[in-house]
Scaffold this motif. Structure first.
Motif, PDB file in Angstrom:
ATOM      1  N   ASP A 389       0.853  -1.182   0.000  1.00  8.30           N
ATOM      2  CA  ASP A 389       0.000   0.000   0.000  1.00  8.30           C
ATOM      3  C   ASP A 389       0.896   1.242   0.000  1.00  8.30           C
ATOM      4  OD1 ASP A 389      -2.377   1.360  -0.080  1.00  8.30           O
ATOM      5  OD2 ASP A 389      -2.786   1.219   2.063  1.00  8.30           O
ATOM      6  N   THR A 390       0.414   2.327  -0.597  1.00  8.81           N
ATOM      7  CA  THR A 390       1.239   3.510  -0.798  1.00  8.81           C
ATOM      8  C   THR A 390       0.843   4.589   0.194  1.00  8.81           C
ATOM      9  OG1 THR A 390       1.257   2.950  -3.142  1.00  8.81           O
ATOM     10  CG2 THR A 390       2.149   5.084  -2.529  1.00  8.81           C
ATOM     11  N   VAL A 391       1.699   4.885   1.133  1.00  4.93           N
ATOM     12  CA  VAL A 391       1.401   5.833   2.203  1.00  4.93           C
ATOM     13  C   VAL A 391       1.447   7.265   1.687  1.00  4.93           C
ATOM     14  CG1 VAL A 391       2.236   4.263   3.985  1.00  4.93           C
ATOM     15  CG2 VAL A 391       3.812   5.934   2.960  1.00  4.93           C
ATOM     16  N   SER A 392       0.889   8.174   2.465  1.00  4.32           N
ATOM     17  CA  SER A 392       0.817   9.587   2.056  1.00  4.32           C
ATOM     18  C   SER A 392       1.913  10.438   2.676  1.00  4.32           C
ATOM     19  CB  SER A 392      -0.544  10.173   2.448  1.00  4.32           C
ATOM     20  OG  SER A 392      -0.734  10.115   3.856  1.00  4.32           O
ATOM     21  N   LEU A 393       2.651   9.904   3.633  1.00  2.68           N
ATOM     22  CA  LEU A 393       3.694  10.654   4.326  1.00  2.68           C
ATOM     23  C   LEU A 393       4.913  10.789   3.399  1.00  2.68           C
ATOM     24  CD1 LEU A 393       4.342  11.979   7.095  1.00  2.68           C
ATOM     25  CD2 LEU A 393       5.416   9.805   7.748  1.00  2.68           C
ATOM     26  N   ILE A 394       5.236  12.012   3.024  1.00  3.55           N
ATOM     27  CA  ILE A 394       6.269  12.258   2.025  1.00  3.55           C
ATOM     28  C   ILE A 394       7.626  11.713   2.453  1.00  3.55           C
ATOM     29  CG2 ILE A 394       7.556  14.058   0.828  1.00  3.55           C
ATOM     30  CD1 ILE A 394       4.987  15.740   0.852  1.00  3.55           C
ATOM     31  N   SER A 395       7.973  11.864   3.719  1.00 11.00           N
ATOM     32  CA  SER A 395       9.282  11.376   4.177  1.00 11.00           C
ATOM     33  C   SER A 395       9.395   9.868   4.019  1.00 11.00           C
ATOM     34  CB  SER A 395       9.510  11.773   5.644  1.00 11.00           C
ATOM     35  OG  SER A 395       8.550  11.177   6.487  1.00 11.00           O
ATOM     36  N   LEU A 397       7.664   8.015   1.777  1.00  5.87           N
ATOM     37  CA  LEU A 397       7.741   7.735   0.346  1.00  5.87           C
ATOM     38  C   LEU A 397       9.152   7.967  -0.175  1.00  5.87           C
ATOM     39  CD1 LEU A 397       4.409   9.316  -0.959  1.00  5.87           C
ATOM     40  CD2 LEU A 397       5.001   6.890  -0.908  1.00  5.87           C
ATOM     41  N   ASP A 398       9.773   9.034   0.289  1.00  8.80           N
ATOM     42  CA  ASP A 398      11.146   9.316  -0.133  1.00  8.80           C
ATOM     43  C   ASP A 398      12.104   8.243   0.375  1.00  8.80           C
ATOM     44  OD1 ASP A 398      13.085  11.260  -1.351  1.00  8.80           O
ATOM     45  OD2 ASP A 398      13.864  11.267   0.699  1.00  8.80           O
ATOM     46  N   HIS A 400      11.458   5.161   0.875  1.00  9.48           N
ATOM     47  CA  HIS A 400      11.229   3.887   0.175  1.00  9.48           C
ATOM     48  C   HIS A 400      11.201   4.047  -1.347  1.00  9.48           C
ATOM     49  CE1 HIS A 400      10.302   1.483   3.779  1.00  9.48           C
ATOM     50  NE2 HIS A 400       9.824   2.611   4.266  1.00  9.48           N
ATOM     51  N   LYS A 401      11.674   5.177  -1.856  1.00 12.07           N
ATOM     52  CA  LYS A 401      11.558   5.455  -3.288  1.00 12.07           C
ATOM     53  C   LYS A 401      12.301   4.453  -4.161  1.00 12.07           C
ATOM     54  CE  LYS A 401      15.427   8.760  -3.283  1.00 12.07           C
ATOM     55  NZ  LYS A 401      15.807  10.170  -3.515  1.00 12.07           N
ATOM     56  N   ASP A 402      13.317   3.822  -3.603  1.00 11.05           N
ATOM     57  CA  ASP A 402      14.085   2.853  -4.384  1.00 11.05           C
ATOM     58  C   ASP A 402      13.706   1.407  -4.084  1.00 11.05           C
ATOM     59  OD1 ASP A 402      15.597   4.787  -5.774  1.00 11.05           O
ATOM     60  OD2 ASP A 402      16.965   4.996  -4.073  1.00 11.05           O
ATOM     61  N   ASP A 403      12.661   1.207  -3.276  1.00 15.49           N
ATOM     62  CA  ASP A 403      12.187  -0.153  -3.009  1.00 15.49           C
ATOM     63  C   ASP A 403      11.698  -0.784  -4.302  1.00 15.49           C
ATOM     64  OD1 ASP A 403      12.702   0.473  -0.418  1.00 15.49           O
ATOM     65  OD2 ASP A 403      10.672   0.103   0.335  1.00 15.49           O
ATOM     66  N   GLU A 404      12.068  -2.016  -4.542  1.00 18.90           N
ATOM     67  CA  GLU A 404      11.636  -2.730  -5.740  1.00 18.90           C
ATOM     68  C   GLU A 404      10.550  -3.739  -5.385  1.00 18.90           C
ATOM     69  OE1 GLU A 404      15.157  -4.422  -7.416  1.00 18.90           O
ATOM     70  OE2 GLU A 404      15.893  -2.498  -8.157  1.00 18.90           O
ATOM     71  N   ASN A 405       9.496  -3.792  -6.193  1.00 22.58           N
ATOM     72  CA  ASN A 405       8.383  -4.702  -5.951  1.00 22.58           C
ATOM     73  C   ASN A 405       8.531  -5.908  -6.874  1.00 22.58           C
ATOM     74  OD1 ASN A 405       5.731  -5.959  -6.004  1.00 22.58           O
ATOM     75  ND2 ASN A 405       5.008  -4.141  -4.928  1.00 22.58           N
ATOM     76  N   SER A 406       8.733  -7.082  -6.287  1.00 13.03           N
ATOM     77  CA  SER A 406       9.021  -8.288  -7.070  1.00 13.03           C
ATOM     78  C   SER A 406       7.851  -8.719  -7.948  1.00 13.03           C
ATOM     79  CB  SER A 406       9.418  -9.436  -6.138  1.00 13.03           C
ATOM     80  OG  SER A 406       8.366  -9.729  -5.217  1.00 13.03           O
ATOM     81  N   ILE A 407       6.622  -8.441  -7.510  1.00 16.74           N
ATOM     82  CA  ILE A 407       5.445  -8.813  -8.312  1.00 16.74           C
ATOM     83  C   ILE A 407       5.424  -8.030  -9.616  1.00 16.74           C
ATOM     84  CG2 ILE A 407       2.914  -8.748  -8.396  1.00 16.74           C
ATOM     85  CD1 ILE A 407       2.847  -9.365  -5.468  1.00 16.74           C
ATOM     86  N   TYR A 408       6.041  -6.843  -9.611  1.00 12.64           N
ATOM     87  CA  TYR A 408       6.018  -5.965 -10.782  1.00 12.64           C
ATOM     88  C   TYR A 408       7.394  -5.865 -11.434  1.00 12.64           C
ATOM     89  CZ  TYR A 408       1.484  -5.127  -8.911  1.00 12.64           C
ATOM     90  OH  TYR A 408       0.214  -5.323  -8.448  1.00 12.64           O
ATOM     91  N   PHE A 416       7.010   5.787  -8.601  1.00  7.35           N
ATOM     92  CA  PHE A 416       6.014   5.941  -9.664  1.00  7.35           C
ATOM     93  C   PHE A 416       4.731   6.575  -9.131  1.00  7.35           C
ATOM     94  CE2 PHE A 416       2.204   4.221 -11.732  1.00  7.35           C
ATOM     95  CZ  PHE A 416       2.380   4.695 -13.020  1.00  7.35           C
ATOM     96  N   TRP A 417       4.236   6.061  -8.013  1.00 12.04           N
ATOM     97  CA  TRP A 417       2.962   6.569  -7.490  1.00 12.04           C
ATOM     98  C   TRP A 417       3.082   8.009  -7.022  1.00 12.04           C
ATOM     99  CZ3 TRP A 417      -0.545   3.984  -9.503  1.00 12.04           C
ATOM    100  CH2 TRP A 417      -0.602   2.599  -9.513  1.00 12.04           C
ATOM    101  N   LEU A 418       4.213   8.358  -6.437  1.00 11.98           N
ATOM    102  CA  LEU A 418       4.398   9.744  -5.999  1.00 11.98           C
ATOM    103  C   LEU A 418       4.395  10.677  -7.202  1.00 11.98           C
ATOM    104  CD1 LEU A 418       4.876  11.808  -3.809  1.00 11.98           C
ATOM    105  CD2 LEU A 418       7.325  11.303  -3.912  1.00 11.98           C
ATOM    106  N   LYS A 419       5.023  10.267  -8.291  1.00 11.11           N
ATOM    107  CA  LYS A 419       5.031  11.079  -9.510  1.00 11.11           C
ATOM    108  C   LYS A 419       3.617  11.251 -10.050  1.00 11.11           C
ATOM    109  CE  LYS A 419       7.018  11.345 -14.161  1.00 11.11           C
ATOM    110  NZ  LYS A 419       7.894  10.675 -15.160  1.00 11.11           N
TER     111      LYS A 419
END
Length: 476
Positions: A389-395, A397-398, A400-408, A416-419
């Motif tokens: 799930d994609t949280v709304s707290l900017i800090s 998101l920043d 975890h910005k480089d976290d990779e999702n294995s399903i995708y 991507f979602w922040l953009k």
């Protein structure tokens, strides 16, 4: 406090339609946690406080939360574990939720302490004085820490903060990377996004996929989240933009030219299309003229469609919480998916947490809201707990910005979602959107199925808006 009468029927429709969202998976194969009134008492002997927070002591009082999304049960359990403060969480069926909140607050009840809402219903709750003023409790101190559009959704017409969400819900296109490579020669999200750049291009993409033996979508409703790229009402007048008509033409073409699997969103075949082949239904089955196939019963559906031609679906259009829906349904196709942008910026759902204006435990309730939405440790926990799930707290998101999702395929989805969220213009959202959008959808439905000619269907649409909202100027 004077509270105006709610448009209850409208809100019930909103909540029934959006019950799949709000971060819950909505999967037909997973346990449904929402019940008419499921109560979870969260108790813990732990005295540990959430790191970085100044927890308010409950002094033995129990915080009461009413919610329509079972996510908050998990947040409440975590809050109790971290703070020792007891929380009673009541999960209410979405169709019943607005009426229960209205009855409680207009009846002067001091509980619940915490109430929630989704974007399309919030304005009515704000106007009726149901949500307390969070600015009086210090919300302004946190401005800039939550993704901008989410922060604005939580404000009333006067800019007073009334609610905050722990998640962002921008929309994207979820597509099969293996099919993309086979048909289009690439599975790169940037390149595949170009195949969904506008409505006419999507139609071309659909035809190419059908020629290759696939169907672009399971249903013809997958682009709905992207159709709101202009406001329905501008300066008191109905605004039907060219993009709305382009969207209408696309849906009609997808339906009439046999370019989807003729499933309905949230039905058995729609979910099954995430994991592999599904039967190609008929238009009559999709629009319920032919009731020989029960699309809502998995066992009956399998038996009734055993001899039908099958196809593999390329893509789904869903908000960011779709990662949870996909997670529970992709099966052996896990790892074969990617996510790209759609024809416009859009979003759907999201659970916004506020405090009942009648609560006598506002300080404790505000502590709970901050824990759920503004605490980075909580955001880290929820990212791991929800598995995407994609949280709304900017800090967060920043972080975890480089976290990779294995399903995708290892895609960095938080970036991507922040953009995508940065492109959402919340000023285009109005309190009329649900009713007008439903009327527009009804017009499309009657045209695509041949029940009405386009001019007749548009006439009915305009009539509906004029009779429902006489204050809106309608130009035909």
């Amino acid at each position: 406090m004077k509270m105006k009468k709610l448009l209850s029927l409208t809100l019930v429709g909103v909540m029934a339609a959006s019950m799949i969202g709000c971060g819950s998976s909505g999967a037909s194969t997973s346990e449904t946690k929402t019940s008419d009134q499921t109560t979870s008492g969260s108790e813990s002997s732990s005295e540990e406080k959430a790191e970085g927070s100044e927890t308010v002591a409950s002094n033995g009082e129990k915080l009461v939360v009413w919610t329509l999304a079972s996510d908050l049960q998990q947040f409440a359990d975590k809050y109790t574990e971290e703070t020792g403060n007891e929380v009673e969480t009541v999960v209410i069926e979405p169709a019943d939720y607005p009426t229960k909140v209205q009855t409680a607050l207009m009846g002067g009840e001091i509980e619940p302490d915490i109430i929630v809402g989704e974007p399309q219903m919030l304005q009515d709750f704000y106007d009726n004085g149901f949500f307390a003023d969070l600015d009086e409790l210090g919300a302004k101190d946190y401005e800039g820490q939550i993704v901008d559009y989410v922060w604005k959704v939580g404000q009333d017409a006067d800019g007073v903060q009334r609610a905050i969400s722990y998640q962002i819900t921008p929309a994207g296109i979820y597509y099969r990377r293996d099919i993309a490579s086979e048909v289009f020669g690439t599975d790169d999200p940037e390149e595949i996004g170009k195949l969904f750049a506008d409505y006419s291009t999507i139609l071309d993409t659909a035809k190419t996929l059908k020629d290759a033996g696939y169907r672009i979508f399971a249903s013809d409703s997958e682009i709905n989240y992207f159709s709101g790229d202009s406001a329905w009402v501008v300066d008191g007048a109905l605004n039907v933009s060219d993009a709305r008509f382009d969207y209408m033409d696309l849906v009609i073409d997808l339906y009439q030219n046999d370019l989807t699997a003729y499933a309905n969103q949230w039905s058995t075949p729609w979910y099954q299309a995430m994991s592999g082949e599904v039967p190609i239904l008929t238009a009559e089955i999709q629009n319920y003229e032919d009731d020989s196939v029960n699309v809502w019963d998995a066992e009956a559906f399998e038996e009734a469609t055993a001899d039908l031609e099958k196809t593999t679906v390329f893509a789904f259009g869903l908000p960011s919480w779709g990662v949870l829906t996909m997670r529970d349904n992709v099966g052996e196709t896990s790892g074969k998916w990617g996510v790209c942008s759609g024809p416009a910026y859009g979003f759907g759902g999201g659970t916004y947490i506020g405090i009942s204006s009648l609560s006598e435990r506002k300080d404790l309730a505000w502590d709970f809201i901050k824990f759920c939405t503004l605490n980075e440790d909580t955001a880290d926990w929820w990212i791991e707990k929800s598995e995407g799930d994609t949280v709304s707290l900017i800090s967060a998101l920043d972080k975890h910005k480089d976290d990779e999702n294995s399903i995708y395929g290892g895609e960095k989805l938080y970036s991507f979602w922040l953009k995508q969220a940065e492109g959402i213009d919340y000023s285009k959202v109005t309190k009329y959107d649900k009713v007008i959008g439903d009327a527009w959808g009804a017009a499309i439905g009657s045209i695509k199925t041949g029940q009405a000619e386009k001019e007749e269907a548009l006439g009915t649409f305009y009539d509906t808006i004029e009779s429902t909202y006489p204050e809106i100027t309608v130009t035909r």
